[in-house]
Design a protein around this motif. Structure first.
Motif, PDB file in Angstrom:
ATOM      1  N   ARG A 128      67.464 -42.614  80.691  1.00  0.00           N
ATOM      2  CA  ARG A 128      67.150 -41.444  79.881  1.00  0.00           C
ATOM      3  C   ARG A 128      68.410 -40.949  79.180  1.00  0.00           C
ATOM      4  O   ARG A 128      69.447 -40.752  79.846  1.00  0.00           O
ATOM      5  N   VAL A 129      68.297 -40.751  77.875  1.00  0.00           N
ATOM      6  CA  VAL A 129      69.388 -40.125  77.126  1.00  0.00           C
ATOM      7  C   VAL A 129      68.829 -38.792  76.636  1.00  0.00           C
ATOM      8  O   VAL A 129      67.684 -38.718  76.173  1.00  0.00           O
ATOM      9  N   MET A 130      69.652 -37.738  76.779  1.00  0.00           N
ATOM     10  CA  MET A 130      69.119 -36.399  76.515  1.00  0.00           C
ATOM     11  C   MET A 130      69.955 -35.696  75.456  1.00  0.00           C
ATOM     12  O   MET A 130      71.188 -35.769  75.473  1.00  0.00           O
ATOM     13  N   SER A 131      69.281 -35.000  74.568  1.00  0.00           N
ATOM     14  CA  SER A 131      69.980 -34.176  73.584  1.00  0.00           C
ATOM     15  C   SER A 131      70.611 -32.991  74.308  1.00  0.00           C
ATOM     16  O   SER A 131      70.014 -32.433  75.236  1.00  0.00           O
ATOM     17  N   SER A 132      71.791 -32.570  73.862  1.00  0.00           N
ATOM     18  CA  SER A 132      72.476 -31.459  74.545  1.00  0.00           C
ATOM     19  C   SER A 132      71.678 -30.164  74.443  1.00  0.00           C
ATOM     20  O   SER A 132      71.868 -29.253  75.233  1.00  0.00           O
ATOM     21  N   SER A 133      70.764 -30.088  73.477  1.00  0.00           N
ATOM     22  CA  SER A 133      69.995 -28.848  73.334  1.00  0.00           C
ATOM     23  C   SER A 133      68.633 -28.925  74.040  1.00  0.00           C
ATOM     24  O   SER A 133      67.877 -27.958  74.040  1.00  0.00           O
ATOM     25  N   ALA A 134      68.311 -30.066  74.636  1.00  0.00           N
ATOM     26  CA  ALA A 134      66.989 -30.216  75.271  1.00  0.00           C
ATOM     27  C   ALA A 134      66.990 -29.615  76.673  1.00  0.00           C
ATOM     28  O   ALA A 134      68.036 -29.305  77.231  1.00  0.00           O
ATOM     29  N   LYS A 135      65.796 -29.433  77.209  1.00  0.00           N
ATOM     30  CA  LYS A 135      65.666 -28.965  78.589  1.00  0.00           C
ATOM     31  C   LYS A 135      64.595 -29.786  79.295  1.00  0.00           C
ATOM     32  O   LYS A 135      63.625 -30.211  78.656  1.00  0.00           O
TER      33      LYS A 135
END
Ligand code: NAD
Length: 715
Positions: A128-135
């Motif tokens: 999983r790669v996550m955007s810094s603004s995601a939750k």
């Protein structure tokens, strides 16, 4: 195109990579409704059948990744039998397993919210790669259930049972840093680099630089804990979480028990355990009521937004009176971004209002939730004044001066003369009729009630009270302002006590009746707190103020003499005459000491019994059931009357107002849900049992009709 549906498409990119993209047509967010889960099955089949695929990228075309299961479908699904629910949940899990088991590596790009089923989808892929603004998060326990698409199985295997227990039991959203720190995601990147980073990671798997197969195997295997570690981990978690959740919310502890039970199982067997638990919880009243609460909150928000859309935003507000309420209103308005003028008639009032606001903001700074600069900025949004200068530029005024009809009449007429023709004037009165307050006004159409609850910064509800002459425009702007302040506005009609305090009054009246009949208020408080109220009725009287309670009681008696008048002296009146005003002067039903943190702490004060003795019967025991029935039946019946009289638009609005305004136990869903859960006929029969206690216990004709016809308030 490998698969094309209405919620999911799977397309072929370069280098043998396939992209599974969630984009639910006709909706602003992706969610797992029946259509999406069915398309997940089809997409999985298409991926398994297509040849030449080397890797899978999972993405979303919306601002969110996936917000979770479609909660509007829960009612229908929860109506199945427990065994059918377990079977259906387990069957749906096969679609997720099919994605996890594809014979090539997979990576999810989490671009926005990935909650519940959304995170569970992402957990099915290898990375999983996550955007810094995601939750991300698993909020299911807040709905009285547990995650059902493998959350209790895959998350503990990925981030460890302690972390998973914490995430699942609290049900909170987790920021990217937190997700990264415990290993729920493998990388966090800036939003615009997300796709590239996810594709890069996938390519590394395809090139054999990352051992995705080992990572996958670990996620599907039993938990790697020895018996002692497991015992320590699970038993501690259960004890802590049981303490936090309390006895009325079984889901968080059930989640931990499920993880524990499945610890030594392989994935598919563990998923069976999860499905069994979710099915069991789905059949509880708690889950039904918490789901209904969630939907009720959405309905309330939608209605409020509709009102608000008919009005311009309030750019400049004013509050008259810088007391407990005025200070709180000024703080809340400024904190949420609407500048506000705070007017009082004396400097001491202003100083008090400002220091209250500063105290609340300092707490945020101390806890690291606000910077000192931001605090100064918020305080700057409050303009204290002793004059009406500049009031011609105010869009909305909240009057919060002393609760005295003459003073209010004078103040309202005075301020109206200073305002622009289209400015809206509101009153935060807690007991005086809005129609009466409108009498001296030139423009009563621009006037309505805006009733906040104390403390303003904590209590979500605002009653927007429509007088006979109030215009839609006045309601719309007031609702708009309440929303801007982060509150939950409910539009109600004018009547003594408005909605919430009117419904509370018979509960208090019934408590006074029990005291007359020899009840011990400490026991009543204990029983009602166990029932789920934040505090029992005697303690509530002390917190509100015995003087305020007695005054409100008089207003209600005058408003509804046929059922609320009394032929005995109440214990609150006795305390009032003995100058025991509650917490505010350290003596009421209880006495108050100051604890180590400087907060009032209640202690039993036997001396009150001497005061009560001449007016009350000798102390005797009431069973828990009798206690609950005697106070809850009058409350529920007043709720029924308010609904029948159209004081509030719907049963949902009514129940939500009780939960947000006076802390009605959320897991019980509100007064009308409480009647439904008991069964209308049974409730009426119970009320009839207490008929000799007077009209507070008399069901309405319509309620009897509902009982006879088998009708309910909610389907
Ligand atoms: P309070 O006594 O703390 O404050 C009233 C303030 O109004 C004082 O600072 C006073 O100086 C000021 N004031 C008096 N006359 C004024 C005038 N002509 N112009 C400007 N300011 C004037 O009272 P409170 O508890 O904040 O209550 C205010 C209103 O809010 C009342 O109508 C009350 O019923 C309502 N209310 C109170 C609560 C509560 O729990 N305290 C809850 C909901 C609503």
């Amino acid at each position: 195109m490998i698969y094309s549906g209405k919620a999911i498409t799977v397309s072929a990119l370069e280098n043998g990579i396939a992209e599974l993209n969630f984009d639910l047509q006709g909706e602003s967010v992706n969610k797992f409704n029946t259509l999406t889960t069915d398309e997940l099955r089809r997409a999985g089949e298409a991926l398994a059948a297509a040849g030449g695929i080397k890797g899978l990228l999972v993405t979303s075309a919306k601002d969110v990744f996936i917000v979770g299961a479609d909660i509007t479908e829960f009612g229908k699904n929860f109506n199945l039998s427990e065994a059918e629910i377990a079977e259906a949940v387990y069957a749906t899990n096969q679609y997720f397993n099919a994605i996890e088991d594809l014979p090539f590596p997979s990576v999810t790009a989490i671009n926005g919210y990935a909650l519940g089923g959304g995170l569970e989808m992402a957990l099915c892929t290898d990375y999983r790669v996550m955007s810094s603004s995601a939750k991300v998060g698993l909020p299911e326990t807040r709905l009285g259930i547990i995650p059902g698409f493998g959350g209790t199985v895959r998350l503990p295997r990925l981030i460890g049972p302690d972390n998973a227990a914490e995430w699942i039991a609290a049900g909170k959203d987790q920021k990217a840093e937190a997700a990264m720190a415990c290993g729920a995601v493998d990388a966090v990147v800036e939003p615009d680099l997300l796709r590239e980073a996810a594709l890069d990671l996938l390519q590394q798997c395809i090139d054999g630089k990352l051992d995705y197969a080992a990572k996958r195997a670990e996620k599907k295997a039993p938990l790697q804990l020895n018996d002692i570690e497991a015992m320590m981990s699970f038993e501690t978690a259960k004890a802590v979480i049981a303490g936090q959740a309390g006895p009325h919310y079984p889901a968080p502890v059930s989640a931990i028990k499920t993880i524990q039970k499945a610890a030594k199982m392989e994935r598919d067997e563990a998923l069976r355990e999860e499905a069994k638990t979710i099915a069991k919880l789905a059949k509880t009243e708690v889950a039904k009521n918490l789901v209904s609460l969630f939907l009720g909150d959405q309905a309330l928000g939608k209605a409020a937004k509709q009102w608000a859309s008919q009005s311009e935003d309030v750019k400049q507000a004013a509050v008259l009176g810088a007391g407990i309420m005025g200070g709180g209103i000024a703080y809340q308005s400024a904190y949420k971004g609407t500048p506000i003028v705070m007017k009082d008639i004396n400097q001491a009032g202003i100083d008090l209002g400002l220091s209250e606001a500063a105290k609340l903001l300092s707490k945020l700074v101390e806890r690291g939730r606000m910077t000192a600069d931001k605090m100064a900025g918020v305080l700057n949004q409050i303009t204290p004044t002793l004059s009406y200068d500049g009031f011609d530029a105010i869009d909305l005024v909240v009057e919060a001066v002393v609760e005295n009809p003459k003073v209010k009449h004078a103040v309202l007429a005075e301020v109206e003369g200073k305002l622009a023709k289209d400015a809206i004037l509101t009153s935060n009165t807690s007991t005086i009729s809005i129609d009466y307050l409108a009498e001296p006004l030139q423009r009563p159409e621009n006037f309505c009630g805006m009733h906040f609850f104390n403390p303003v910064h904590k209590m979500p509800l605002v009653e927007v009270i429509r007088g006979a002459k109030t215009s839609d425009a006045a309601v719309a702007r007031t609702v708009n302002y309440a929303l801007a302040m982060g509150k939950k506005p409910v539009v109600v009609k004018d009547c003594p006590g408005f909605l919430v305090n009117r419904i509370l009054a018979p509960y208090m009246g019934a408590f006074m009746g029990m005291m007359r009949d020899g009840a011990d208020f400490t026991k009543v408080d204990k029983v009602m707190e166990k029932f789920g109220w934040p505090m029992g009725p005697a303690y509530l009287c002390d917190v509100v103020g015995i003087d305020t309670g007695v005054h409100a009681g008089e207003v209600m008696t005058k408003g509804f003499p046929e059922r609320m008048s009394r032929d005995f002296k109440t214990t609150s009146e006795i305390l009032f005459e003995a100058d025991r005003y509650g917490q505010k002067n350290g003596k009421g039903y209880y006495a108050y000491e100051t604890d180590k943190k400087g907060r009032p702490k209640k202690v039993v004060d036997e001396s009150v019994w001497e005061l009560f003795a001449p007016h009350c019967e000798a102390r005797r025991d009431f069973t828990d059931e009798e206690t609950i029935d005697r106070v809850m039946i009058p409350l529920c019946l007043e709720a029924v009357r308010c609904l029948e009289e159209g004081i509030v638009a719907s049963a949902t609005d009514l129940d939500m107002a009780l939960i947000y305004g006076i802390g009605f136990p959320p897991f019980r869903g509100g007064a009308l849900h409480y009647i439904d859960d008991m069964g209308v006929a049974e409730f009426v029969a119970k009320a009839d049992k207490y008929a000799e206690l007077g009209p507070l216990y008399a069901p309405t004709d319509r309620l009897r009709e509902m009982a006879g016809n088998g009708e309910t308030f909610f389907s």
